[in-house]
Design a protein around this motif. Sequence first.
Motif, PDB file in Angstrom:
ATOM      1  N   GLY A  52     -51.552 -37.326 -44.075  1.00 15.15           N
ATOM      2  CA  GLY A  52     -52.433 -37.888 -44.954  1.00 15.15           C
ATOM      3  C   GLY A  52     -52.143 -38.664 -45.626  1.00 15.15           C
ATOM      4  N   GLY A  53     -50.559 -38.929 -44.494  1.00 22.27           N
ATOM      5  CA  GLY A  53     -49.920 -40.309 -44.911  1.00 22.27           C
ATOM      6  C   GLY A  53     -50.769 -41.980 -44.903  1.00 22.27           C
ATOM      7  N   GLN A  54     -50.065 -43.200 -45.263  1.00 12.90           N
ATOM      8  CA  GLN A  54     -50.887 -44.320 -45.211  1.00 12.90           C
ATOM      9  C   GLN A  54     -50.942 -44.507 -43.127  1.00 12.90           C
ATOM     10  OE1 GLN A  54     -47.537 -47.418 -45.417  1.00 12.90           O
ATOM     11  NE2 GLN A  54     -49.644 -49.437 -44.592  1.00 12.90           N
ATOM     12  N   ASP A  55     -49.537 -43.842 -42.618  1.00 11.82           N
ATOM     13  CA  ASP A  55     -49.618 -44.384 -41.577  1.00 11.82           C
ATOM     14  C   ASP A  55     -50.485 -42.951 -40.477  1.00 11.82           C
ATOM     15  OD1 ASP A  55     -47.948 -45.856 -41.543  1.00 11.82           O
ATOM     16  OD2 ASP A  55     -46.246 -44.674 -41.116  1.00 11.82           O
ATOM     17  N   SER A  56     -50.301 -42.207 -40.923  1.00 13.06           N
ATOM     18  CA  SER A  56     -51.692 -41.113 -40.153  1.00 13.06           C
ATOM     19  C   SER A  56     -52.886 -41.442 -40.333  1.00 13.06           C
ATOM     20  CB  SER A  56     -51.404 -39.707 -39.905  1.00 13.06           C
ATOM     21  OG  SER A  56     -51.567 -39.128 -40.942  1.00 13.06           O
ATOM     22  N   THR A  57     -52.742 -41.821 -41.448  1.00  8.65           N
ATOM     23  CA  THR A  57     -54.166 -42.398 -41.754  1.00  8.65           C
ATOM     24  C   THR A  57     -55.014 -43.483 -41.122  1.00  8.65           C
ATOM     25  OG1 THR A  57     -54.255 -41.237 -44.151  1.00  8.65           O
ATOM     26  CG2 THR A  57     -56.638 -42.496 -44.034  1.00  8.65           C
ATOM     27  N   THR A  58     -54.571 -44.644 -41.399  1.00  5.69           N
ATOM     28  CA  THR A  58     -55.056 -45.347 -40.295  1.00  5.69           C
ATOM     29  C   THR A  58     -54.749 -44.851 -39.225  1.00  5.69           C
ATOM     30  OG1 THR A  58     -53.334 -47.328 -41.965  1.00  5.69           O
ATOM     31  CG2 THR A  58     -53.844 -48.483 -39.989  1.00  5.69           C
ATOM     32  N   CYS A  59     -54.574 -44.556 -38.080  1.00 11.85           N
ATOM     33  CA  CYS A  59     -54.172 -43.913 -36.652  1.00 11.85           C
ATOM     34  C   CYS A  59     -55.596 -42.745 -36.970  1.00 11.85           C
ATOM     35  CB  CYS A  59     -53.454 -42.762 -36.865  1.00 11.85           C
ATOM     36  SG  CYS A  59     -51.975 -44.328 -36.239  1.00 11.85           S
ATOM     37  N   LEU A  60     -56.023 -42.074 -37.441  1.00 11.66           N
ATOM     38  CA  LEU A  60     -57.133 -41.941 -37.891  1.00 11.66           C
ATOM     39  C   LEU A  60     -58.417 -42.221 -37.780  1.00 11.66           C
ATOM     40  CD1 LEU A  60     -58.401 -38.885 -38.190  1.00 11.66           C
ATOM     41  CD2 LEU A  60     -58.822 -39.256 -40.860  1.00 11.66           C
ATOM     42  N   VAL A  61     -58.460 -43.784 -38.550  1.00 16.02           N
ATOM     43  CA  VAL A  61     -59.535 -44.589 -38.189  1.00 16.02           C
ATOM     44  C   VAL A  61     -59.326 -45.222 -37.027  1.00 16.02           C
ATOM     45  CG1 VAL A  61     -60.688 -46.342 -40.401  1.00 16.02           C
ATOM     46  CG2 VAL A  61     -59.722 -44.535 -41.322  1.00 16.02           C
ATOM     47  N   TRP A  62     -58.650 -45.935 -37.377  1.00 23.54           N
ATOM     48  CA  TRP A  62     -58.631 -46.105 -35.667  1.00 23.54           C
ATOM     49  C   TRP A  62     -59.426 -45.230 -34.465  1.00 23.54           C
ATOM     50  CZ3 TRP A  62     -56.084 -45.217 -30.530  1.00 23.54           C
ATOM     51  CH2 TRP A  62     -55.634 -46.721 -29.895  1.00 23.54           C
ATOM     52  N   ALA A  63     -58.630 -44.715 -34.543  1.00 28.11           N
ATOM     53  CA  ALA A  63     -59.874 -43.510 -33.834  1.00 28.11           C
ATOM     54  C   ALA A  63     -60.898 -43.285 -33.554  1.00 28.11           C
ATOM     55  CB  ALA A  63     -58.656 -41.860 -33.253  1.00 28.11           C
ATOM     56  N   LEU A  64     -61.770 -43.096 -35.465  1.00 26.81           N
ATOM     57  CA  LEU A  64     -62.486 -43.277 -35.252  1.00 26.81           C
ATOM     58  C   LEU A  64     -63.511 -44.603 -34.585  1.00 26.81           C
ATOM     59  CD1 LEU A  64     -62.508 -41.503 -38.271  1.00 26.81           C
ATOM     60  CD2 LEU A  64     -64.007 -40.585 -36.596  1.00 26.81           C
ATOM     61  N   LYS A  65     -62.792 -45.340 -34.044  1.00 26.84           N
ATOM     62  CA  LYS A  65     -63.449 -46.892 -34.140  1.00 26.84           C
ATOM     63  C   LYS A  65     -63.674 -47.458 -32.620  1.00 26.84           C
ATOM     64  CE  LYS A  65     -63.830 -49.378 -37.673  1.00 26.84           C
ATOM     65  NZ  LYS A  65     -64.869 -49.581 -39.028  1.00 26.84           N
ATOM     66  N   ASN A  66     -62.384 -46.120 -32.134  1.00 26.09           N
ATOM     67  CA  ASN A  66     -61.916 -46.660 -29.954  1.00 26.09           C
ATOM     68  C   ASN A  66     -62.222 -45.008 -29.498  1.00 26.09           C
ATOM     69  OD1 ASN A  66     -60.549 -49.378 -29.607  1.00 26.09           O
ATOM     70  ND2 ASN A  66     -59.636 -48.033 -31.669  1.00 26.09           N
ATOM     71  N   TYR A  67     -62.560 -43.857 -30.063  1.00 26.82           N
ATOM     72  CA  TYR A  67     -63.513 -42.635 -29.334  1.00 26.82           C
ATOM     73  C   TYR A  67     -64.490 -42.215 -30.121  1.00 26.82           C
ATOM     74  CZ  TYR A  67     -58.598 -42.977 -27.371  1.00 26.82           C
ATOM     75  OH  TYR A  67     -57.595 -43.924 -27.077  1.00 26.82           O
ATOM     76  N   GLU A  68     -65.150 -41.577 -29.381  1.00 32.30           N
ATOM     77  CA  GLU A  68     -66.752 -41.143 -28.966  1.00 32.30           C
ATOM     78  C   GLU A  68     -66.658 -40.301 -29.945  1.00 32.30           C
ATOM     79  OE1 GLU A  68     -68.646 -40.164 -25.081  1.00 32.30           O
ATOM     80  OE2 GLU A  68     -68.669 -42.442 -25.101  1.00 32.30           O
ATOM     81  N   GLU A  69     -65.781 -38.807 -29.638  1.00 35.97           N
ATOM     82  CA  GLU A  69     -65.095 -37.688 -30.355  1.00 35.97           C
ATOM     83  C   GLU A  69     -63.750 -37.947 -31.338  1.00 35.97           C
ATOM     84  OE1 GLU A  69     -65.718 -32.225 -30.600  1.00 35.97           O
ATOM     85  OE2 GLU A  69     -66.313 -34.307 -28.553  1.00 35.97           O
ATOM     86  N   VAL A  70     -63.368 -37.146 -32.494  1.00 31.97           N
ATOM     87  CA  VAL A  70     -62.294 -36.970 -33.163  1.00 31.97           C
ATOM     88  C   VAL A  70     -62.010 -36.075 -34.126  1.00 31.97           C
ATOM     89  CG1 VAL A  70     -60.417 -38.544 -34.794  1.00 31.97           C
ATOM     90  CG2 VAL A  70     -61.897 -39.914 -33.067  1.00 31.97           C
ATOM     91  N   GLN A  71     -61.310 -35.697 -33.328  1.00 31.17           N
ATOM     92  CA  GLN A  71     -60.590 -34.176 -34.231  1.00 31.17           C
ATOM     93  C   GLN A  71     -59.153 -34.813 -34.848  1.00 31.17           C
ATOM     94  OE1 GLN A  71     -61.829 -30.195 -33.170  1.00 31.17           O
ATOM     95  NE2 GLN A  71     -63.588 -30.881 -31.682  1.00 31.17           N
ATOM     96  N   ALA A  72     -58.555 -34.183 -36.028  1.00 31.97           N
ATOM     97  CA  ALA A  72     -57.461 -34.170 -36.960  1.00 31.97           C
ATOM     98  C   ALA A  72     -56.403 -32.571 -36.384  1.00 31.97           C
ATOM     99  CB  ALA A  72     -57.532 -34.609 -37.990  1.00 31.97           C
ATOM    100  N   VAL A  73     -55.359 -32.655 -36.354  1.00 33.80           N
ATOM    101  CA  VAL A  73     -54.067 -31.419 -36.500  1.00 33.80           C
ATOM    102  C   VAL A  73     -53.369 -31.690 -37.579  1.00 33.80           C
ATOM    103  CG1 VAL A  73     -53.183 -32.351 -34.687  1.00 33.80           C
ATOM    104  CG2 VAL A  73     -53.027 -29.725 -35.379  1.00 33.80           C
ATOM    105  N   THR A  74     -53.577 -30.891 -38.459  1.00 35.72           N
ATOM    106  CA  THR A  74     -52.283 -30.902 -39.030  1.00 35.72           C
ATOM    107  C   THR A  74     -51.210 -30.008 -39.160  1.00 35.72           C
ATOM    108  OG1 THR A  74     -53.919 -32.454 -40.698  1.00 35.72           O
ATOM    109  CG2 THR A  74     -51.607 -30.960 -42.171  1.00 35.72           C
ATOM    110  N   PHE A  75     -49.663 -30.318 -39.511  1.00 31.04           N
ATOM    111  CA  PHE A  75     -48.984 -28.736 -39.644  1.00 31.04           C
ATOM    112  C   PHE A  75     -48.684 -28.436 -41.250  1.00 31.04           C
ATOM    113  CE2 PHE A  75     -49.274 -30.946 -35.272  1.00 31.04           C
ATOM    114  CZ  PHE A  75     -49.065 -30.582 -34.453  1.00 31.04           C
ATOM    115  N   ASN A  76     -48.331 -26.770 -41.236  1.00 35.89           N
ATOM    116  CA  ASN A  76     -48.022 -26.866 -42.347  1.00 35.89           C
ATOM    117  C   ASN A  76     -46.586 -25.750 -42.065  1.00 35.89           C
ATOM    118  OD1 ASN A  76     -46.963 -25.845 -44.798  1.00 35.89           O
ATOM    119  ND2 ASN A  76     -49.105 -24.538 -44.730  1.00 35.89           N
ATOM    120  N   TYR A  77     -45.717 -27.196 -41.988  1.00 34.30           N
ATOM    121  CA  TYR A  77     -44.558 -26.405 -41.885  1.00 34.30           C
ATOM    122  C   TYR A  77     -43.461 -26.371 -43.195  1.00 34.30           C
ATOM    123  CZ  TYR A  77     -43.162 -31.772 -42.803  1.00 34.30           C
ATOM    124  OH  TYR A  77     -42.827 -32.756 -43.555  1.00 34.30           O
TER     125      TYR A  77
END
Length: 220
Positions: A11-36
């Motif tokens: 949910g930070g700047q970098d991973s959100t940028t990567c999420l949008v980048w992935a949505l532009k480059n892949y047919e299916e995208v899912q996310a994994v978030t870790f609660n530590y």
Amino acid sequence: MNNKALVVFSGGQDSTTCLVWALKNYEEVQAVTFNYNQRHAAEIEVAKEIAKKFNVKQHILDLGLLHQLAPNALTRDDIEIAAGEGEELPSTFVDGRNLLFLSFAAILAKQLQFTNIITGVCQTDFSGYPDCRDVFVKSLNVTLNLSMDYEFVIHTPLMWLDKKETWKLADELGCFEYIREQTLTCYNGIIGSGCGTCPACLLRQRGLDQYEAERNEVGS
């Protein structure tokens, strides 16, 4: 290789940028978030909201063991947030975090039959964290492939970008304002521009100022 990608997402700047980048480059995208048991539970809630905004299925995995094993400023309220001096690592470095995050992401990716794993680690502005280096990611990629006999590819779109260039990428992806206002990078748990004083906020703001100055110069 298939056209499905799993994004390690905080949910930070970098991973959100990567999420949008992935949505532009892949047919299916899912996310994994870790609660530590990170210092600010808001991080999980922000990640949920962003995943919902982009209509991305999100998996939230419990890695609370990190809280027990690796006391640091991101898992303990009584440890001061401080940049490293000399060769010391910052107090926010969590031993083994990216090792575990990427390993568990790979296990999940195999169950989903995904081959692509995307992470926002960056060696250019990496604050001295050893597990953000390119050599680590490449080494782990080989290890994961061998350990599960599966052809994972770990993608690091931000590896050689500084924060100014990361803001530029967000702008090119059409999510500049959203990332600026809705992501959580701040070590003190403040969304958007953050507290303005912690190391994460200072790095983020410096890159933003540099990018906006460059953009204004080009536009003038």
